[in-house]
Design a protein around this motif. Sequence first.
Motif, PDB file in Angstrom:
ATOM      1  N   LEU A 207       0.839  -1.200   0.000  1.00 42.72           N
ATOM      2  CA  LEU A 207       0.000   0.000   0.000  1.00 42.72           C
ATOM      3  C   LEU A 207       0.871   1.245   0.000  1.00 42.72           C
ATOM      4  N   MET A 208       0.465   2.219  -0.805  1.00 40.84           N
ATOM      5  CA  MET A 208       1.126   3.517  -0.867  1.00 40.84           C
ATOM      6  C   MET A 208       0.097   4.580  -0.506  1.00 40.84           C
ATOM      7  N   VAL A 209       0.425   5.444   0.424  1.00 36.74           N
ATOM      8  CA  VAL A 209      -0.472   6.512   0.862  1.00 36.74           C
ATOM      9  C   VAL A 209       0.075   7.839   0.344  1.00 36.74           C
ATOM     10  N   MET A 210      -0.789   8.603  -0.355  1.00 35.73           N
ATOM     11  CA  MET A 210      -0.357   9.867  -0.939  1.00 35.73           C
ATOM     12  C   MET A 210      -1.109  11.051  -0.332  1.00 35.73           C
ATOM     13  N   LYS A 211      -0.399  12.157  -0.210  1.00 38.49           N
ATOM     14  CA  LYS A 211      -0.984  13.409   0.285  1.00 38.49           C
ATOM     15  C   LYS A 211      -0.268  14.573  -0.398  1.00 38.49           C
ATOM     16  N   GLY A 212      -1.027  15.428  -1.074  1.00 41.24           N
ATOM     17  CA  GLY A 212      -0.440  16.591  -1.707  1.00 41.24           C
ATOM     18  C   GLY A 212       0.624  16.265  -2.737  1.00 41.24           C
ATOM     19  N   GLY A 213       0.486  15.118  -3.391  1.00 44.57           N
ATOM     20  CA  GLY A 213       1.441  14.718  -4.413  1.00 44.57           C
ATOM     21  C   GLY A 213       2.607  13.899  -3.902  1.00 44.57           C
ATOM     22  N   ASP A 214       2.769  13.822  -2.585  1.00 45.86           N
ATOM     23  CA  ASP A 214       3.875  13.075  -1.978  1.00 45.86           C
ATOM     24  C   ASP A 214       3.409  11.708  -1.482  1.00 45.86           C
ATOM     25  N   VAL A 215       4.308  10.753  -1.526  1.00 47.03           N
ATOM     26  CA  VAL A 215       4.068   9.470  -0.859  1.00 47.03           C
ATOM     27  C   VAL A 215       4.503   9.642   0.595  1.00 47.03           C
ATOM     28  N   VAL A 216       3.536   9.575   1.514  1.00 48.06           N
ATOM     29  CA  VAL A 216       3.855   9.812   2.922  1.00 48.06           C
ATOM     30  C   VAL A 216       4.093   8.520   3.684  1.00 48.06           C
TER      31      VAL A 216
ATOM     32  N   LEU B  55      -6.652   8.711   7.878  1.00 44.24           N
ATOM     33  CA  LEU B  55      -7.375   7.929   6.877  1.00 44.24           C
ATOM     34  C   LEU B  55      -7.963   6.663   7.495  1.00 44.24           C
ATOM     35  N   VAL B  56      -7.141   5.970   8.235  1.00 44.37           N
ATOM     36  CA  VAL B  56      -7.569   4.691   8.812  1.00 44.37           C
ATOM     37  C   VAL B  56      -8.691   4.898   9.823  1.00 44.37           C
ATOM     38  N   SER B  57      -8.615   5.974  10.561  1.00 41.54           N
ATOM     39  CA  SER B  57      -9.656   6.243  11.564  1.00 41.54           C
ATOM     40  C   SER B  57     -10.873   6.911  10.953  1.00 41.54           C
ATOM     41  N   SER B  58     -10.848   7.147   9.624  1.00 45.23           N
ATOM     42  CA  SER B  58     -11.979   7.714   8.886  1.00 45.23           C
ATOM     43  C   SER B  58     -12.286   9.136   9.305  1.00 45.23           C
ATOM     44  N   VAL B  59     -11.311   9.853   9.880  1.00 44.58           N
ATOM     45  CA  VAL B  59     -11.535  11.263  10.191  1.00 44.58           C
ATOM     46  C   VAL B  59     -11.596  12.061   8.910  1.00 44.58           C
TER      47      VAL B  59
ATOM     48  N   VAL C  29       0.502  -1.300   7.172  1.00 50.23           N
ATOM     49  CA  VAL C  29       0.147   0.118   7.063  1.00 50.23           C
ATOM     50  C   VAL C  29      -1.223   0.390   7.672  1.00 50.23           C
ATOM     51  N   LEU C  30      -2.191  -0.484   7.401  1.00 53.33           N
ATOM     52  CA  LEU C  30      -3.556  -0.243   7.890  1.00 53.33           C
ATOM     53  C   LEU C  30      -3.719  -0.561   9.367  1.00 53.33           C
ATOM     54  N   ASP C  31      -2.985  -1.549   9.862  1.00 49.19           N
ATOM     55  CA  ASP C  31      -3.131  -1.940  11.266  1.00 49.19           C
ATOM     56  C   ASP C  31      -2.240  -1.139  12.200  1.00 49.19           C
ATOM     57  N   ASP C  32      -1.139  -0.605  11.670  1.00 47.89           N
ATOM     58  CA  ASP C  32      -0.212   0.159  12.507  1.00 47.89           C
ATOM     59  C   ASP C  32       0.347   1.344  11.725  1.00 47.89           C
ATOM     60  N   PRO C  33      -0.523   2.279  11.324  1.00 48.70           N
ATOM     61  CA  PRO C  33      -0.067   3.425  10.524  1.00 48.70           C
ATOM     62  C   PRO C  33       0.893   4.300  11.318  1.00 48.70           C
ATOM     63  N   GLN C  34       1.967   4.744  10.625  1.00 44.60           N
ATOM     64  CA  GLN C  34       2.991   5.542  11.296  1.00 44.60           C
ATOM     65  C   GLN C  34       2.828   7.039  11.047  1.00 44.60           C
ATOM     66  N   HIS C  35       2.392   7.403   9.848  1.00 42.14           N
ATOM     67  CA  HIS C  35       2.252   8.822   9.514  1.00 42.14           C
ATOM     68  C   HIS C  35       0.902   9.348  10.014  1.00 42.14           C
TER      69      HIS C  35
END
Length: 258
Positions: free
Chosen positions: A222-231, A251-255, A239-245
């Motif tokens: 999985l690749m997570v992008m924000k503002g054009g960057d891969v974060v 995203l995972v918490s649906s905020v 990534v989904l069970d223990d997100p670091q960024h």
Amino acid sequence: MTETPLLKVEGITKTYAGRIGCKDVSFDLWPGEVMGIVGESGSGKSTLLSCLAGHLAPDTGRVVFDTRAEGPRDVLAMSEPERRMLARTDWAFVHQNPRDGLRMGVSAGGNVGERLMAVGARHYGNIRAEAIDWLGRVEIAADRVDDRPRQFSGGMQQRLQIARNLVTGPRLVFMDEPTGGLDVSVQARLLDLLRGLVREMGLSAVIVTHDLAVVRLLADRLMVMKGGDVVEQGLTDQVLDDPQHAYTQLLVSSVLQV
């Protein structure tokens, strides 16, 4: 796993009138692997997919594909006829709106058959038989082979688009929100179908989606992008069970609504 990635993406950057679409994106995709790309609207995921698939020319970077005949080649440096042939054979693109990937005035069988004819098939009987077989594989009844896509539901149109794309046995499939706009029950059925076909055919795929359930079910990484960057990127479950960024955590918490 082979020693050579099927797709090697190096430093892809695209800007629009000074606005960043995606910036310095790099990753390797291995044979039989599925990469998911997620992020909110405007994150750059669709821009990146368009650059990878050759629909959009990046400002900088390389997209290197391990071709059958000549080994790794920079797709962006290929001639236009070479890229068109690649798109008809080893690559496929599943659009969010199936109308963008189908010929609505041509029968269901004709839509599938056209892809076969593009790679040299000429025997009408064999083409029709192969089309009917693939309609069955995507759960469309054989007696609908002569119906036009406009007579199908949205879910059936998407399954037909998948059959049209996969009938020639591509090695890499790009998917842009493949379950977008479908009812939840239809989405679940389509995801089960896609997961089965990916495993059965050993497909490699790059999937852009706003739905984390889609990538959890289909994507190895999985690749997570924000503002054009891969974060953030990594194995999907990690990534989904223990997100670091912090953004991934939102995203995972649906905020964030993505």
